[in-house]
Design a protein around this motif. Structure first.
Motif: not given
Length: 359
Positions: A1-15
């Motif tokens: 999985m592209d690491p930017r996808i997990r970063e995207h998910a983290a922004v949604i969840a935490n921010h």
């Protein structure tokens, strides 16, 4: 999985939605966005929340089939309303193989459905929610980009330092909040004034729409005067509307035209009484959005633009002493402010040719 996808998910969840233990979470996404859904489910699991994946919002083929078969006879789907009532967090992911799937659904059918669906929309807006985009090939094609180019565009706009963006935009909030009148001029056909006295300027830094990158408020309902040529296309209900033009008197659209698909614009304005008045003035400030993509989630945040929405005003922008424009629609349209343009607030220029006084 592209690491930017997990970063995207983290922004949604935490921010964006501030995920909490025990939250019930609906993730509404097309299967083409499965990687982002998987990454979101990881975040939801880490938080001790409870997920459900639906494809209602982005299931364009199924929506088209339903709408074309049903005609204009709709009632609010109570079972869907019940789901949202029991939900703490709603995450909508735009993505799909064909961005124009619903282009042959009659505008009147879309309008009737929106009116029936309004109680669900109102309920969703009362939750912690986020609307975002997964870079699917269908959206890349609409934006006239390669798949890789569109992926880079989306994640550059989404995965950024939102605290830094918030501080940058707060400078504009500080100029608008005490203001009475805004005057916008662009080219020869856009010259419009409106009062924002008593209404609040909201700093959109990725909390609800992701990407964020705008400051928006609501005009006083009957104060809008003048003309606006929206020189960037509007993509509405699978149809492109170009060069929309509105003339306002006492806050109401008294004449309109469009070079292409004027009937779609007419249908929007005839939805209800509130659809002929402005519910939003927004100013784009996300400099990582630097190309037009036929996707309002991004295009309205573009630097060097303003957008105005006919229809519903957001409650948080309307002061206690002012009337909130009410409508079952909220349709944004964009003006390019990069050349031959300025924004004045109470007679003082705060932006000229896209550059703010604080930049």
């Amino acid at each position: 999985m592209d690491p930017r996808i997990r970063e995207h998910a983290a922004v949604i969840a935490n921010h964006s939605v501030d995920l909490q233990e025990g939250d019930t979470v609906v993730v509404d996404a097309h299967p083409v966005a499965e990687d982002l859904v998987v990454a979101l489910f990881e975040e939801i699991g880490d938080a001790g929340a409870k997920p459900l994946w639906t494809v209602k919002r982005a299931g364009k083929r199924t929506s088209r089939a339903h709408l074309k078969a049903a005609g204009e006879d709709f009632e609010t789907p109570e079972h869907e309303l019940a789901l949202i009532e029991e939900t703490d967090v709603y995450i909508a992911v735009r993505a799909g193989p064909n961005a124009t799937e619903t282009s042959d659904v009659p505008p009147a059918t879309n309008t009737a459905y929106q009116q029936a669906y309004r109680p669900i929309m109102e309920e969703r807006l009362g939750k912690r929610w986020c609307l975002t985009q997964y870079p699917s090939p269908g959206n890349a094609q609409l934006a006239e980009m390669s798949t890789e180019g569109y992926e880079n565009f989306v994640w550059d706009a989404v995965n950024k330092d939102w605290d830094d963006q918030r501080e940058h935009q707060e400078q504009l909030v500080d100029l608008l909040n005490p203001a009475d009148e805004v005057h916008i001029v662009s080219g020869e056909e856009t010259d419009v004034t409106m009062s924002i006295a008593g209404n609040a300027a909201i700093n959109d830094h990725g909390k609800f729409n992701l990407p964020g990158g705008e400051v928006f408020t609501a005009p006083v309902v009957d104060s809008v005067e003048g003309t606006v040529r929206f020189d960037m296309p509007l993509y509405h209900q699978g149809r492109e509307v170009t060069d929309a033009f509105l003339e306002f008197e006492n806050g109401e659209v008294v004449s309109h035209e469009a070079e292409k698909n004027e009937a779609v614009l007419t249908e929007v304005l005839e939805t209800d009484d509130g659809a002929r008045r402005l519910g939003e003035l927004g100013i784009g400030m996300n400099r990582d959005i630097d190309v037009f993509t036929y996707n309002m989630l991004f295009d309205e945040k573009m630097g060097d633009t303003v957008h105005m929405a006919v229809g519903r005003a957001y409650d948080e922008t309307v002061g206690d002493e002012n009337e909130a424009n009410d409508s079952s629609v909220h349709v944004d349209m964009i003006v390019d402010m990069s050349e031959d343009s300025f924004i004045e607030v109470d007679g003082e220029t705060i932006q000229e040719n896209g550059t703010f006084v604080f930049e």
